[in-house]
Design an enzyme around this catalytic site. Structure first.
Site, short mmCIF file in Angstrom:
data_model
loop_
_atom_site.label_atom_id
_atom_site.label_comp_id
_atom_site.label_asym_id
_atom_site.label_seq_id
_atom_site.Cartn_x
_atom_site.Cartn_y
_atom_site.Cartn_z
N ASN A 188 18.74 15.05 -11.83
CA ASN A 188 18.30 16.31 -12.43
C ASN A 188 16.78 16.27 -12.60
O ASN A 188 16.25 16.19 -13.70
CB ASN A 188 19.01 16.52 -13.76
CG ASN A 188 18.79 17.89 -14.35
OD1 ASN A 188 17.93 18.64 -13.89
ND2 ASN A 188 19.54 18.23 -15.37
N LYS A 189 16.09 16.35 -11.47
CA LYS A 189 14.64 16.12 -11.44
C LYS A 189 13.88 17.12 -12.32
O LYS A 189 12.96 16.74 -13.02
CB LYS A 189 14.18 16.19 -9.98
CG LYS A 189 12.76 15.81 -9.71
CD LYS A 189 12.63 14.46 -9.02
CE LYS A 189 11.18 13.98 -8.83
NZ LYS A 189 10.16 14.58 -9.66
N GLU A 214 26.13 21.32 -14.38
CA GLU A 214 26.23 19.87 -14.18
C GLU A 214 27.40 19.52 -13.27
O GLU A 214 27.70 18.34 -13.06
CB GLU A 214 26.34 19.15 -15.53
CG GLU A 214 25.03 19.19 -16.33
CD GLU A 214 25.08 18.41 -17.64
OE1 GLU A 214 26.18 18.06 -18.10
OE2 GLU A 214 24.00 18.15 -18.19
N TYR A 256 11.15 16.77 -19.60
CA TYR A 256 11.17 15.88 -20.75
C TYR A 256 10.00 14.90 -20.74
O TYR A 256 9.36 14.67 -21.76
CB TYR A 256 12.50 15.12 -20.82
CG TYR A 256 13.69 16.01 -21.07
CD1 TYR A 256 14.81 15.95 -20.25
CD2 TYR A 256 13.69 16.92 -22.12
CE1 TYR A 256 15.90 16.77 -20.47
CE2 TYR A 256 14.77 17.76 -22.34
CZ TYR A 256 15.88 17.68 -21.51
OH TYR A 256 16.95 18.50 -21.73
#
Lengths: 154, 169
Positions: free
Chosen positions: B132-133, B27, B139
């Site tokens: 954050n594709k 990240e 999700y």
């Protein structure tokens, strides 16, 4: 809570009862903490209430910074606004956070709620969604059941 | 590949601390990580823990290139929605890069969902960075929805000096 939900234009989202609040918040391992703002009898609201605001919070955890606190609700009845009650409750919650060695106080605000966004920004809160691109994602109802059903069997 | 998913115990904190740093590297925020192994031991495994942990483990013969068998984790805690009651918040979900694409992330998340439902939670919440594709797509494919997009909620934070100032009477 219902008054706050009406303000946020989502009154149909409120599913819990005051009995559930009693059992969840005032048991041996409470799920939340709550502050209330009270006025003396002679200053009660038009409808006769002396409890005129509340702040509901719970403890969370950041794997970067450790203990944190999430302020779930902060509400002052409209006729009692502009007198510093909201600010006092927010400060009190921050004091609780400090006592418990929390590194952060977090909350969420609706993007159209400009008075609240301005209020929190004036107190030094950063908008992580605007500044860093964080989005809140949720599973509930059927999608949560489906996800749980896929868990490996023990 | 064979793997197991189980509740974390205090001995797992060393590997959880290691993987927290690996996730922070992904990240791009390693300088933000202040939590130590000791903090995790105290905060996660005391009488009133601040979080719950789940570990993904592989057998010895499938250990990582650096010799680790604990190769993924999920960390979550109980929250409260004043509208729907008890909720769960998943703070971290991580699988080491060499073990991805094998269903381990999905298995970890499902375990969090299962345990959360068993504890009476009506929601499982978490946050994802909008760039954050690959995570967002994963999700969404699992059936969740983007609360920020749909309802307009922004995540706000007070820390350090702002928090100190706020706590003044």
């Amino acid at each position: 809570m219902l008054e706050l939900a009406v303000f946020e234009k989502m009154p149909d989202q409120v599913k819990i009862s005051h009995e559930e609040l009693e059992s969840s918040g005032f048991c041996e391992n409470p799920l939340f903490g709550c502050l209330v703002a009270e006025v003396p009898e002679e200053h009660k609201s038009k409808e006769g209430f002396t409890v005129v605001g509340y702040g509901l919070y719970f403890y969370t955890y950041s794997t970067w910074r450790g203990r944190a606190l999430h302020l779930e609700d902060l509400y002052v009845m409209p006729e009692f606004r502009g007198r510093g009650i909201g600010k006092s409750m927010l400060s009190k919650v921050a004091e609780v956070a400090k006592k418990m060695q929390c590194a952060r106080l977090q909350l969420s605000v609706l993007n159209w709620n400009t008075p609240s966004r301005d209020f929190y920004a004036a107190k030094g809160a950063q908008d992580l969604t605007a500044a860093e691109g964080w989005h809140l994602i949720r599973f509930d109802g059927q999608s949560l059941d489906n996800l749980a059903n896929d868990a490996p069997k023990d | 590949m064979d793997f197991s998913i189980r509740a974390a115990n205090v001995e797992d904190c060393k590997d959880i601390a290691r993987m927290i740093m690996e996730l922070a590297e992904y990240e791009k925020v390693t300088e933000h990580v202040k939590v130590t192994q000791r903090d995790l031991e105290q905060d996660g495994f005391s009488k009133n823990p601040f979080f719950q942990g789940i570990i993904a483990e592989v057998p010895e013969q499938h250990k990582s290139s650096e010799g680790h068998v604990k190769i993924g984790y999920a960390l979550y805690f109980y929250a409260y929605s004043s509208w729907s009651g008890r909720a769960s918040y998943m703070e971290d979900l991580y699988v080491m890069p060499e073990f991805r694409g094998k269903g381990i992330g999905k298995a970890l998340m499902s375990k969090v969902a299962q345990l959360s439902l068993a504890a009476g939670c009506k929601q499982l919440n978490f946050t994802v960075l909008n760039w954050n594709k690959s995570s967002l797509d994963f999700y969404i494919s699992q059936g969740c929805f983007d609360v920020t997009e749909k309802m307009g909620y922004h995540c706000m934070r007070c820390e350090e000096e702002a928090l100190q100032n706020l706590a003044q009477p």
